[in-house]
Design a protein around this motif. Structure first.
Motif, PDB file in Angstrom:
ATOM      1  N   CYS A 137       0.864  -1.183   0.000  1.00  0.00           N
ATOM      2  CA  CYS A 137       0.000   0.000   0.000  1.00  0.00           C
ATOM      3  C   CYS A 137       0.899   1.230   0.000  1.00  0.00           C
ATOM      4  O   CYS A 137       1.850   1.318   0.788  1.00  0.00           O
ATOM      5  CB  CYS A 137      -0.908  -0.005   1.222  1.00  0.00           C
ATOM      6  SG  CYS A 137      -1.993   1.434   1.346  1.00  0.00           S
ATOM      7  N   CYS A 145      -2.648   1.152   6.122  1.00  0.00           N
ATOM      8  CA  CYS A 145      -1.826   0.940   4.933  1.00  0.00           C
ATOM      9  C   CYS A 145      -0.522   0.231   5.290  1.00  0.00           C
ATOM     10  O   CYS A 145      -0.058  -0.655   4.557  1.00  0.00           O
ATOM     11  CB  CYS A 145      -1.547   2.284   4.260  1.00  0.00           C
ATOM     12  SG  CYS A 145      -0.780   2.178   2.647  1.00  0.00           S
ATOM     13  N   ILE A 148      -0.914  -3.480   5.555  1.00  0.00           N
ATOM     14  CA  ILE A 148      -0.975  -4.177   4.272  1.00  0.00           C
ATOM     15  C   ILE A 148       0.427  -4.537   3.799  1.00  0.00           C
ATOM     16  O   ILE A 148       0.708  -5.666   3.386  1.00  0.00           O
ATOM     17  CB  ILE A 148      -1.701  -3.318   3.231  1.00  0.00           C
ATOM     18  CG1 ILE A 148      -3.184  -3.193   3.592  1.00  0.00           C
ATOM     19  CG2 ILE A 148      -1.528  -3.873   1.821  1.00  0.00           C
ATOM     20  CD1 ILE A 148      -3.963  -2.280   2.674  1.00  0.00           C
ATOM     21  N   SER A 199      -8.390  -5.513  -0.747  1.00  0.00           N
ATOM     22  CA  SER A 199      -9.506  -4.750  -1.310  1.00  0.00           C
ATOM     23  C   SER A 199     -10.844  -5.382  -0.985  1.00  0.00           C
ATOM     24  O   SER A 199     -11.889  -4.748  -1.103  1.00  0.00           O
ATOM     25  CB  SER A 199      -9.346  -4.646  -2.831  1.00  0.00           C
ATOM     26  OG  SER A 199      -9.365  -5.936  -3.414  1.00  0.00           O
ATOM     27  N   GLN A 244      -4.664  -1.955  -5.002  1.00  0.00           N
ATOM     28  CA  GLN A 244      -5.753  -2.494  -4.167  1.00  0.00           C
ATOM     29  C   GLN A 244      -7.121  -2.378  -4.851  1.00  0.00           C
ATOM     30  O   GLN A 244      -8.110  -1.978  -4.243  1.00  0.00           O
ATOM     31  CB  GLN A 244      -5.806  -1.807  -2.793  1.00  0.00           C
ATOM     32  CG  GLN A 244      -4.764  -2.281  -1.801  1.00  0.00           C
ATOM     33  CD  GLN A 244      -3.404  -1.693  -2.087  1.00  0.00           C
ATOM     34  OE1 GLN A 244      -3.264  -0.483  -2.234  1.00  0.00           O
ATOM     35  NE2 GLN A 244      -2.383  -2.517  -2.145  1.00  0.00           N
ATOM     36  N   THR A 477     -11.874  -0.177  -2.152  1.00  0.00           N
ATOM     37  CA  THR A 477     -11.358   0.783  -3.130  1.00  0.00           C
ATOM     38  C   THR A 477     -12.486   1.225  -4.037  1.00  0.00           C
ATOM     39  O   THR A 477     -13.228   0.391  -4.564  1.00  0.00           O
ATOM     40  CB  THR A 477     -10.235   0.148  -3.975  1.00  0.00           C
ATOM     41  OG1 THR A 477      -9.179  -0.272  -3.119  1.00  0.00           O
ATOM     42  CG2 THR A 477      -9.694   1.146  -4.989  1.00  0.00           C
TER      43      THR A 477
END
Length: 773
Positions: A137, A145, A148, A199, A244, A477
């Motif tokens: 991310c 983020c 991720i 996502s 994502q 997203t």
């Protein structure tokens, strides 16, 4: 400091010929430890790009290369210290996890910190593994983020899924622990891999059974069923597209599949010729895939038959078109997107004098290739598609609602249909309304989309069994695209894309022409050599310095614009500059202003401007506004009275949302930019960049009111003449007038044909002989 764009200039080569071998800065230094040279076990070549650090990439082939400058320098093959005791240095999988590179070498996981040049072995893995998987991310500063980028799986592909040893790390691969998932013992089939689908806020297990495959998911509500099965006649490499968006690319030598919803539905990629489908799948096309590359919006395929295929990754079905045959394939060649619409075919070449490899690069401008009429690619129906949420991350709390807007301007005579989607509809509810929002000068209708987002639980429109757990934080997203878009629209990314466009990539300007001693004319009415906003006495011819500026940024004249400024130090990106800065067009163009005035900018004192600064500096220093002489109008210690609240506020950045507003004029602007915030840096930070403004039709010579009156009068006069002339022809005066024109025509005919029987020239006078009953 430099602006994010213009991008470095790249030559477009319609066919892939005339490539140049780049041999730069050979690495001949010694090493303090013994090294084992790594190699990739697969017969195919792979290239892994870091989605956030664009210059960082790993080439996997018979030799392995790690680059920090997109292969602009020669490289020694990548090696691992012998002290790591890897045994056979065979690499089966690799993954960038934030600031480190993970490699599976001889069924063990090793971590290489490429910034500190430090190797270490991962801990916690007790069984052999063959692959690592994860995602990245790029929204820095957000804890969600960071999680991720830190999440990594390690596993051995091919075991029975109920017995497979799977490991998980939340520390970028430094430490692993055994991964457990409810009901995994009930699953049937061979284990094909495990992936974090951020996502969709799910973990997906790939199950393979009798040449078919499907995904099993970890959490409610998707854990109650499987994804739809798809053909899996041989092992497929899985590429997670950056951003994502939930786009997965499955490929082998004989197959290519795409999923847009994290594996819930996997479809074959079609091969097209214009609007006609040649093959419904790559299998039927009977080609052999050698290399695959993808970015947020585009897909490219290189085959062993010396063909290059290109397609866009949109919301709806994906397809490829084939470019002209060319001699581009080799066993070591690999594809790499360097930017939106810019593709490279990269081949390492051994240097005969040094233990390093040079890199042969064939650069392709996709926009230029798509202009070939034989491809029948079609013109994108959208002139502008822009969402205010591009490249941003938001947090929605319980019972809160997020309101977003987007702008669409279609090409004249078209009416594209915008599509808004969310990657995780189980978590995020969506409502979009489109309405007209005025017109551009050339008559195009502006369409504004108002998008409302709220947790699916609180919309009251979804069955509770459909929505995800309200107690679990999730991510989704949002993507803005258009329906049934032409393949040329892949050059223009949708609103979740992480790239910006230059005039070259958009096809407005030709980079080859810009390099060929390009010059342009600035009309006398638009510039002032003294920078005082007064018209000049003659036009100005300007030579465009392509070597310094590259391709210009692209800006639509009717939309307020502001550059994104980045700070770089010794070739390394530092941060996006949020401090206050100023712009000045270097040739004296004054056909732009600012969206804020002194009053709307909230100034408590009269703000400085370029006029006052240049008067203070004199003629010797026209670009002299900097941190040393800047005084903020928001400074409580600055007591200059606010006498003219309506003057344009000429400072960008900082605490205001001020933007540049261009007049109705197309052309190149070359801006000087200076950071004036005295608290940002002791250095004098300044540079130049260029912008191409497009979309403005020429101004009318007459005011619109006069034009309307003249057109109305001309129409009424025409109607009156159409009625009166036939009436007059029946009067005595009308017959005399008709006779006059007839005699004049006969005299002209005699003068033009002086000799009987010889052809002569008869002017077309628009006369008609009128008779009467």
């Amino acid at each position: 400091m430099r602006d994010r764009v213009p991008f470095p200039g790249t030559e477009s080569q319609p066919p892939c010929i005339g490539s140049t071998v780049l041999a730069l800065d050979h690495l001949t230094g010694g090493f303090k430890c013994r090294l084992d040279r790594l190699y990739f076990s697969s017969g195919k070549t792979h290239l892994i790009k870091h989605p956030c650090k664009k210059n960082l990439a790993l080439y996997l082939g018979r030799q392995i290369f790690l680059t920090k400058d997109t292969f602009e320098s020669s490289l020694i093959p990548f090696s691992i210290p012998t002290s790591m005791q890897v045994g056979t240095p065979e690499v089966t999988s690799a993954h960038f996890a934030g600031s480190v590179l993970l490699l599976v070498v001889n069924q063990k996981v090793y971590v290489y910190d490429y910034e500190a040049n430090f190797w270490t072995a991962s801990t916690g893995i007790q069984h052999p593994v063959s692959h690592v998987s994860g995602d990245n991310c790029c929204y820095s500063g957000n804890s969600f983020c960071m999680d991720i980028s830190n999440s990594v799986f390690a596993y051995l592909r091919g075991d029975q899924v109920s017995q497979a040893n799977i490991y998980f790390s939340n520390s970028r691969g430094y430490r692993f622990q055994k991964y457990t998932q409810e009901r995994r013992a009930e699953l049937v089939g061979t284990f094909g891999g495990i992936f974090s689908f951020h996502s969709l806020s799910q973990v997906g297990l790939l199950l393979v059974d009798e040449q078919m495959a499907m995904f099993s998911y970890s959490d409610h509500p998707l854990n109650r069923s499987f994804g739809l099965p798809f053909d899996y006649d041989r092992a497929l490499d899985i590429l997670i597209a950056p951003g994502q968006k939930g786009i997965l690319i499955f490929w082998s030598e004989k197959n290519l599949l795409v999923s847009r919803n994290s594996g819930q539905l996997v479809e074959s990629v079609q091969v097209r010729e214009g609007q006609r489908i040649l093959y419904n799948s790559i299998v039927k096309a009977n080609i052999t895939i050698h290399s695959v590359a993808a970015n947020e919006n585009e897909l490219a395929v290189l085959t062993e038959e010396n063909n290059l295929y290109y397609g866009s990754l949109g919301i709806q079905s994906s397809s490829l078109i084939k470019f002209a045959d060319q001699n581009i394939w080799s066993q070591e060649a690999v594809l790499m997107f360097t930017d939106v619409g810019m593709l490279e075919i990269l081949t390492p070449l051994r240097d005969v004098l040094f233990p390093a490899f040079d890199f042969q690069k064939c650069r392709l401008n996709i926009q230029a290739l798509l202009m070939d009429p034989q491809l029948q690619a079609g013109v994108c129906k959208v002139e502008l598609l822009q969402g205010e949420f591009e490249n941003k991350m938001y947090t929605i709390d319980m019972n809160s609602q997020l309101e977003l807007t987007a702008l669409m301007i279609p090409r004249p005579g078209t009416l594209p249909v915008p599509l808004v989607s969310v990657s995780n509809p189980h978590s995020l509810g969506l409502q979009a309304v489109i309405c007209e929002d005025g017109y551009t000068y050339d008559g195009n209708t502006k369409h504004r989309l108002n998008i409302s987002l709220k947790q699916q639980h609180h919309w009251g429109r979804a069955d509770p069994n459909f929505t995800s757990s309200i107690k679990r934080p999730t991510i989704s997203t949002i993507t803005l695209d258009i329906a049934n878009k032409e393949i040329s629209c892949g050059i223009s990314p949708s609103s979740v894309a992480h790239s910006e466009l230059s005039a070259c990539y958009h096809g407005v300007l030709d980079p080859v022409a810009l390099q060929d001693n390009y010059s342009y004319i600035i009309e006398r009415e638009a510039y002032d050599p003294n920078f005082q906003g007064q018209q000049a006495k003659k036009d100005l011819e300007v030579h465009y310095p392509y070597e310094k500026l590259g391709c210009p940024l692209l800006a639509y004249y009717d939309i307020p614009w502001k550059p994104v400024v980045e700070l770089w130090r010794e070739g390394k990106f530092q941060e996006v500059v949020e401090a206050e800065y100023v712009l000045l067009e270097m040739n004296g163009l004054f056909t732009y202003t600012y969206s804020l005035t002194a009053s709307t900018a909230g100034c408590s004192a009269q703000p400085q401007n370029w006029t006052t600064i240049t008067k203070m500096a004199g003629d010797t220093a026209p670009f002299s506004w900097d941190r040393e002489n800047y005084i903020s109008c928001h400074d409580p210690n600055y007591h200059e009275p606010l006498r003219w609240p309506d003057v344009p506020y000429q400072i960008l950045g900082g605490q205001t949302e001020n933007k540049v507003v261009f007049d109705q004029r197309n052309g190149i602007y070359i801006f000087f930019i200076s950071i004036v915030d005295p608290s940002y840096s002791y250095c004098r930070l300044e540079t130049t960049f260029s912008v191409y403004v497009y979309g403005a039709f020429p101004l009318s010579i007459f005011p619109p009111e006069i034009t309307i009156v003249l057109l109305t009068a001309a129409t009424l006069l025409s109607i009156w003449l159409a009625y009166m002339i036939p009436q007059l022809l029946h009067t005595e005066q009308g017959l005399e007038g008709n006779g006059f024109w007839v005699r004049l025509y006969q005299r002209c005919r005699k003068s033009c044909n002086p000799r009987d029987g010889e052809p002569g020239w008869l002017p077309s006078m628009g006369l008609h002989r009128v008779g009467h009953n």
